[in-house]
Write a protein that holds these residues in place. Sequence first.
Motif, short mmCIF file in Angstrom:
data_model
loop_
_atom_site.label_atom_id
_atom_site.label_comp_id
_atom_site.label_asym_id
_atom_site.label_seq_id
_atom_site.Cartn_x
_atom_site.Cartn_y
_atom_site.Cartn_z
N TYR A 149 4.70 -72.43 50.30
CA TYR A 149 4.96 -73.24 49.11
C TYR A 149 3.70 -73.38 48.26
N ASN A 150 3.91 -73.54 46.97
CA ASN A 150 2.82 -73.69 46.00
C ASN A 150 2.39 -75.15 45.96
N LYS A 276 -3.25 -63.42 48.94
CA LYS A 276 -4.69 -63.60 48.75
C LYS A 276 -5.28 -62.50 47.88
N GLU A 277 -4.82 -61.27 48.09
CA GLU A 277 -5.38 -60.13 47.36
C GLU A 277 -4.77 -59.98 45.96
N THR A 278 -3.46 -60.21 45.84
CA THR A 278 -2.76 -59.95 44.58
C THR A 278 -2.74 -61.15 43.65
N GLU A 283 -2.64 -71.39 44.86
CA GLU A 283 -2.95 -72.23 46.01
C GLU A 283 -1.66 -72.47 46.80
N PHE A 284 -1.58 -71.83 47.95
CA PHE A 284 -0.36 -71.96 48.75
C PHE A 284 -0.67 -72.53 50.12
N ALA A 285 0.33 -73.11 50.72
CA ALA A 285 0.25 -73.60 52.09
C ALA A 285 1.48 -73.11 52.83
N SER A 356 -4.56 -73.13 60.07
CA SER A 356 -3.41 -73.78 59.44
C SER A 356 -2.44 -72.80 58.81
N LEU A 357 -2.93 -71.63 58.39
CA LEU A 357 -2.05 -70.65 57.79
C LEU A 357 -1.19 -69.94 58.84
#
Length: 417
Positions: A149-150, A276-278, A283-285, A356-357
Amino acid sequence: MNKNIYRFLLSLLVIITLSTCKSRTVENFTTVTLSGWQSNPNEQQLLDRVLKKFEAENPNIKVKYEVINEQYMDVIKTRLIGDAAPDVFYLDSFEAPLLMKYEVLEPLDSYITAKFDLDDFEPSLLKAFRYNGKIYGLPKDFATLALFYNKKAFAEVGLSQPPQTWEELRDYSQKLTIDKNRDGRIDRYGFCIIPELSRQYFMIKAFGGQLIDRNGYAAFATPDSLKGLELLINQYRKERTAAQPTDVGADSCSEMLGQGKTVMAIEGSWAIPFLKETFPKVEFAIAEVPPVNEKEGTMAYTVAYVMNKQAQHKEAAWKLIAYLTGKQGMKAWASQGLAIPTRKSVLNELNYSENSLYTPFVEGAKYATIWQSGENLPTILTHFNNQFISALIGEQSLQDAMLKAQNTANREILAAK
């Protein structure tokens, strides 16, 4: 003797001697063939390094690695029929039942010793490669699904934590869905849906439904099975707070999330490096999939290394499998986060449980539905997907669609017997 002739004969003798020595050296090597697929270039580079380390520790074994990205299982099955399959190859849990049933794989039980520590593997993942009491594969890694989620979009509507139930997820989706111009065209959806059985099997089970019966026939058109699927249909059609990637011109839910076209998406750990790359600014969790009908659920996908029963050098093939799925090899393979290790000790050593990811994916493995359901699953999958998408877009009712998919699949299964 003429000096020129003498020099010529001496040179010839040296060449013959070197060639003979080279031939003898090559003959001392055992070549093991390995086939798999490649998700991204980094994956192949990492595996190449692991294989070189294996060869360094086993100087009498050389590994010939082949990447097959197009129609992988069709290629493997064709080669198995023609006795030309690799000694060791990747096998998805989805495809495993058929190959295990027809005994084209080498049982690994006689090779496994106490030192190998079989109990270190996550039991549910290892179970996917057991058949009639025998082990035919050792899972190299796995992925489960979790809720991405954002965080910024959550904060904008006053949400501070992920949804704790599926009902709450639907409520969140309504708050997060935006129609900026109030013209009926949605600019941002709260949730992304993938209308495929491989993603929704756990939703069928949430209310006590089942995918197949004891005889291997499709059995998902029952009221209990439809209740979980109905939640998705309603969210997509009635509430209009969810969309498919194709609805907004995206290739995946993770791309939708990155583009800001959805706020929540259920994806696998493979989406972490992609986002992360694209989309580095997003900011996501990540959280565990919210319980459905008060039942924890998600999907798990795993791939094993298996040995061809016709492998010519079985001891060498086993050494390769044992290294790649042993603690040392698995740690090297999983060290960069491209895959989640199936050994509990490696998970702990690499601190996956404390990241956490990745924690939601690790926790999900304890209750996940393995993407596997007998040898007829490929047939059932095709007919389910064809009809479920039809129900999702409103061409027919969910009950009619699933009954049609079930009956068509069962006719095909019966005809194949």
